[in-house]
Write a protein that holds these residues in place. Structure first.
Motif, PDB file in Angstrom:
ATOM      1  N   THR A 151       0.398 -92.540  33.997  1.00  0.00           N
ATOM      2  CA  THR A 151       0.648 -93.699  34.852  1.00  0.00           C
ATOM      3  C   THR A 151      -0.579 -94.029  35.693  1.00  0.00           C
ATOM      4  N   ALA A 152      -1.220 -93.005  36.228  1.00  0.00           N
ATOM      5  CA  ALA A 152      -2.418 -93.224  37.042  1.00  0.00           C
ATOM      6  C   ALA A 152      -3.517 -93.912  36.244  1.00  0.00           C
ATOM      7  N   ASN A 153      -3.644 -93.553  34.983  1.00  0.00           N
ATOM      8  CA  ASN A 153      -4.697 -94.162  34.160  1.00  0.00           C
ATOM      9  C   ASN A 153      -4.282 -95.527  33.625  1.00  0.00           C
ATOM     10  N   ARG A 154      -2.988 -95.770  33.512  1.00  0.00           N
ATOM     11  CA  ARG A 154      -2.548 -97.135  33.242  1.00  0.00           C
ATOM     12  C   ARG A 154      -2.923 -98.033  34.427  1.00  0.00           C
TER      13      ARG A 154
ATOM     14  N   LYS B  38       4.871 -97.972  25.628  1.00  0.00           N
ATOM     15  CA  LYS B  38       5.274 -98.163  27.022  1.00  0.00           C
ATOM     16  C   LYS B  38       4.081 -98.269  27.963  1.00  0.00           C
ATOM     17  N   TYR B  39       3.054 -97.475  27.742  1.00  0.00           N
ATOM     18  CA  TYR B  39       1.934 -97.402  28.681  1.00  0.00           C
ATOM     19  C   TYR B  39       0.629 -97.956  28.116  1.00  0.00           C
ATOM     20  N   GLY B  40       0.546 -98.097  26.815  1.00  0.00           N
ATOM     21  CA  GLY B  40      -0.694 -98.544  26.186  1.00  0.00           C
ATOM     22  C   GLY B  40      -1.535 -97.369  25.723  1.00  0.00           C
ATOM     23  N   THR B  41      -2.302 -97.593  24.659  1.00  0.00           N
ATOM     24  CA  THR B  41      -3.129 -96.522  24.089  1.00  0.00           C
ATOM     25  C   THR B  41      -4.182 -96.049  25.068  1.00  0.00           C
ATOM     26  N   ASP B  42      -4.806 -96.985  25.782  1.00  0.00           N
ATOM     27  CA  ASP B  42      -5.902 -96.610  26.674  1.00  0.00           C
ATOM     28  C   ASP B  42      -5.435 -95.680  27.785  1.00  0.00           C
ATOM     29  N   ALA B  43      -4.247 -95.903  28.318  1.00  0.00           N
ATOM     30  CA  ALA B  43      -3.734 -95.039  29.383  1.00  0.00           C
ATOM     31  C   ALA B  43      -3.606 -93.605  28.883  1.00  0.00           C
TER      32      ALA B  43
END
Length: 878
Positions: A594-597, A566-571
């Protein structure tokens, strides 16, 4: 335009992982002349699935590994899986129970076959999930704790320790799990508070207190502290008669300093077979020991009419019998104490004396730095003398507290899945027993002796895990040659010679004793060297409101396998390191993720903008700064790069990310990109973006590699293989000029926004950089114009040394000051009311706590707003 409008991680991450693996960039080369850098990944259980604990250590170790490659080092990050003896054994036994059978019914060979089939399917799952986190490990060197080469290492170490007198077999008290029917190590025992009944009984002339009357059938010794004046008339060795559970007993007085005079009556009877402290007292005084509870948790014949009963059934009946005898003095109905339970399964531990295998931690036969030391002394020495650094340093105290009280390690387990103890027994026709300990089974078949039988027990899983840093580096082909000794294997294995000791062990503080200390114990003994130079301990991940994540409360769990799609590994990776500090637990939730996404999306949008300016052709090799903004961004890039390198050298992950975050978002996006729109320098735009992608890559590898591959400014280049290079030189004086421009722009924006002014001109009498950068200032402030004059009046700027002013009349400013004064008065009234409310003790004590806390929060917000208004007033007054 190659970069799509929206970054959707799911469209790229699998392909990026495949690209990295195919490239071979993560394959270590022990023959390389580069500086070697190595990390041993803590092996996840082969039957497990990726959880937040895995995610944090994979993220931190991956940052270290990728960054080390960027610094030009040859990196080995070695992955693997653990056979998880007890956990796996339990899972298979549970399956058998569901089929209506047991391991004893099907036999050991069939049980092992089933277990191998079971784990074969699950091991690949956890490795796939490790890949999903972006782990840049060397998969060609993946190891498994039951590999043949690792099994040989286990047998070699056991045999060596046995021959050196460090491993022995003896009757000692152990932590017995009656449900799993196996020993449990001290470190796998958890304490669980419970409220129970605490009984006081009359025992001859003494009163004794216990929460476990079911263990007292064989008690014939009363122990008291030798300095307890209450019992000074009783001498050590005195005998007396006492009526007890099953009749009269002759009891003996024992004086021992282990008794706490402040606990209960200061007198206790001892049950050496079922209590660690009692066992040690019995050992000191050479007292007999008698078993009361069997290995299934039932009372033995010593309990007379209670024989065969489970503890829970027998306890109230025993108390009732003692009550009827007039021996029950008192019952504390609300006694709170801690109960020992197995951390794997939660079963209550029943201490038992068993014939088991132990490692002697006090025998001084280890050669360490030219001294004969015990294993415990070596464990103390390596940290005290600085051979190993523990980060954070405060955990050294915790480490020494455990090591200083270390007891002999029980290494045998009564399960079938694991490394079988390399010991064989046989008897002759007269019943004499012979024992053989060796790396390979015995081949001697002398006449008059029965066949050799191997010890049925397996080794504690932590025994094999303790060899992890070096046993994984032995060449598997060499390990199959039994003509070579263990010393030969280490000397002739290129990986061991190049990568051991490993550079750093990164793991959770909660396994400092389970694993870290045991690796130090075995590695220093075998190799005469430490297993790693640094231990970095991360904290546990908690929910946003500080609760512990628990499977029993699914809403508290951050599951990487649901977050990543849903958010991606990096997030997820960035959320795990943002704000973290070594050894401290941290809070992570969807807000942080969410902030890091958003940061990943910001990076993507920056790259899209730069692509529209620069195009998709290779960047110019002769790029050079032309504007003060160019010089400033290059100077900031150099500071950021130096700061990130310095922070990661000290394992300051959060600080390094924070520098990158603000450089990307604040310096590059908010300032430089906007300034460059007035005076674009395509080459510097692209150069700095490439540098950003390189620096951010260890933290967010997927989005940075995706941008790199999509832009294709460098043909057949993989970002994961790019090294950090020296930043292009810049002029400090020109960079400082841009700082002055920032001051002018910031203050101008503030004034225009406060006064809601439009079509304003900035006047100045500067013959230098203000005029030269008029287009940049105009673009950044939305001013009508920037004009050079010799004199004039207006609203002067105070944040710069250059004389400049806005064509805003004083009357407008004065009117705004009046508005600010009115707002301040309003805030002071609000503050007064809130302070009065909180000064009312009835309100504070009787109102709901949430309401009181809300009032305090409102007061702080009102005070903050007042301070802001006061600062704004001061600005316009000046």
């Amino acid at each position: 335009m190659n970069l799509p409008k929206i970054y959707e991680p799911n469209n790229y991450e699998d392909n990026i992982s495949a690209l990295w693996e195919k490239s071979g960039l993560f394959t270590a080369d022990p023959a390389s002349h580069k500086e070697h850098y190595s990390i041993s990944m803590p092996p996840p259980n082969e039957t497990g699935t990726l959880h937040i604990g895995h995610a944090i250590f994979i993220t931190l170790q991956d940052i270290l590994a990728r960054h080390a490659r960027q610094l030009g080092k040859d990196v080995l990050w070695l992955p693997g899986t653990d056979h998880a003896g007890l956990a796996t054994n339990s899972l298979v036994e549970k399956q058998l129970a569901e089929e209506g059978t047991t391991k004893h019914d099907i036999g050991r060979d069939e049980f092992m076959r089933r277990t191998r089939a079971f784990v074969a399917g699950s091991r690949g799952i956890i490795n796939t999930q490790v890949r999903a986190m972006g782990a840049s490990v060397d998969w060609s060197r993946a190891r498994y704790t039951l590999d043949d080469s690792l099994n040989r290492s286990v047998n070699e170490v056991f045999t060596k320790m046995y021959n050196d007198g460090l491993i022995y077999r003896g009757h000692r008290i152990v932590n017995w799990d009656p449900k799993l029917e196996t020993n449990v190590s001290d470190d796998e025992v958890e304490r669980r508070e419970e409220t129970t009944k605490f009984y006081t009984f009359q025992y001859g002339p003494f009163q004794i207190s216990t929460a476990r009357p079911e263990t007292k059938f064989g008690d014939k010794y009363v122990v008291m502290h030798p300095d307890d004046d209450r019992y000074k008339d009783y001498k050590h060795g005195d005998n007396f008669e006492a009526e007890w559970i099953n009749g009269n007993v002759t009891a003996t007085v024992i004086k021992d300093s282990a008794v706490d005079p402040a606990f209960g009556t200061g007198v206790m009877t001892i049950t050496p077979w079922h209590d660690h402290t009692d066992f040690e007292i019995a050992e000191r005084h050479d007292l007999p020991k008698e078993q009361v509870i069997d290995f299934h948790g039932k009372l033995l014949p010593i309990a007379a009419e209670f024989t065969g009963m489970k503890i829970e059934e027998a306890r109230p009946k025993i108390v009732e019998k003692l009550r009827n005898k007039g021996l029950l003095v008192n019952v504390d109905e609300k006694y709170v104490h801690s109960v020992a339970v197995n951390s794997r399964g939660g079963e209550v531990i029943e201490p038992q004396i068993r014939l088991q295998w132990f490692i002697d931690v006090n025998k001084q036969v280890v050669n360490w730095k030219g001294r004969h030391c015990s294993l415990k002394e070596v464990l103390q020495s390596v940290v005290r003398e600085g051979d190993i650094d523990i980060i954070p340093e405060r955990f050294q105290k915790t480490y020494f507290s455990w090591i200083d009280n270390l007891r002999d390690w029980c290494i045998s387990r009564q399960i079938w899945w694991g490394h079988r103890i390399p010991v064989w027994y046989r008897q002759d026709l007269d019943g004499r027993q012979e024992t053989f300990v060796g790396v390979l089974p015995p081949t001697d078949e002398s006449e008059g002796w029965r066949e050799w039988q191997q010890d049925p027990d397996t080794l504690d899983t932590w025994f094999s895990s303790a060899l992890w840093t070096w046993s994984t580096l032995i060449d598997p082909k060499l390990a199959s040659d039994y003509s070579l000794s263990l010393e030969d294997l280490l000397r002739q294995s290129p990986d061991y010679q190049a990568y051991h000791p490993t550079t750093v062990l990164e793991t959770g503080w909660d396994i400092l004793f389970f694993w870290v200390a045991r690796m130090i114990l075995t590695t220093t003994y075998v190799t005469s060297n430490v297993p790693f130079k640094t231990v970095y301990l991360h904290g546990l991940i908690r929910t946003e409101d500080g609760r512990k994540m628990s499977k029993s409360s699914p809403e508290t769990v951050i599951d990487p396998l649901t977050i990543i799609p849903k958010y991606g590994t990096d997030a997820l990776r960035l959320a795990l390191i943002q704000g973290m500090s070594p050894g401290n637990d941290q809070r992570v939730g969807l807000t942080k993720i969410t902030a890091n996404r958003n940061f990943c999306n910001k990076l993507w949008n920056i790259a899209r903008y730069v692509e529209t300016v620069v195009g998709d052709s290779p960047l110019a090799e002769d790029a050079k700064p032309t504007s003060v903004a160019d010089h400033w961004i290059l100077h900031k890039l150099q500071q950021t790069q130096q700061g990130v390198i310095a922070d990661l050298a000290q394992y300051k992950f959060s600080e390094a990310y924070d520098k990158l975050y603000h450089f990307v978002w604040d310096d590059y996006a908010d300032w430089y990109l906007e300034a460059s729109k007035a005076t674009p320098n395509k080459a510097i735009l692209g150069y700095v973006l490439e540098s950003i992608l390189i620096l951010v890559h260890p933290f967010a590898p997927f989005v940075t590699e995706t941008i790199w591959q999509t832009l294709r400014w460098e043909n057949d280049s993989i970002l994961a293989g790019r090294q950090i290079s020296k930043v292009m030189s810049s002029d400090q004086a020109k960079a400082d000029e841009f700082v002055q421009i920032q001051n002018i722009v910031t203050e101008t924006r503030f004034i225009l926004n406060a006064l809601k002014a439009e079509n304003v001109t900035l006047y100045h009498n500067d013959t230098g950089f203000v005029g030269a950068n008029a287009a940049t200032i105009t673009h950044l402030t939305k001013l009508r114009d920037v004009v050079s004059v010799t004199d004039g009046t207006g609203l002067y700027l105070t944040s710069t040394t250059v004389t400049c002013w806005l064509d805003i009349d004083q009357g407008t400013a004065q009117a705004y000051l009046g508005e600010l004064a009115a707002k301040q008065q309003q805030q002071q009234v609000v503050i007064g009311k809130l302070e009065a409310r909180l000064a009312n003790s009835d309100y504070v004590n009787q109102a709901p706590k949430t309401v009181v806390e809300q009032t305090r929060s409102q007061l702080q917000t009102a005070r903050d707003l007042l301070v802001s208004l006061q600062k704004e007033t001061e600005r316009f007054t000046n």
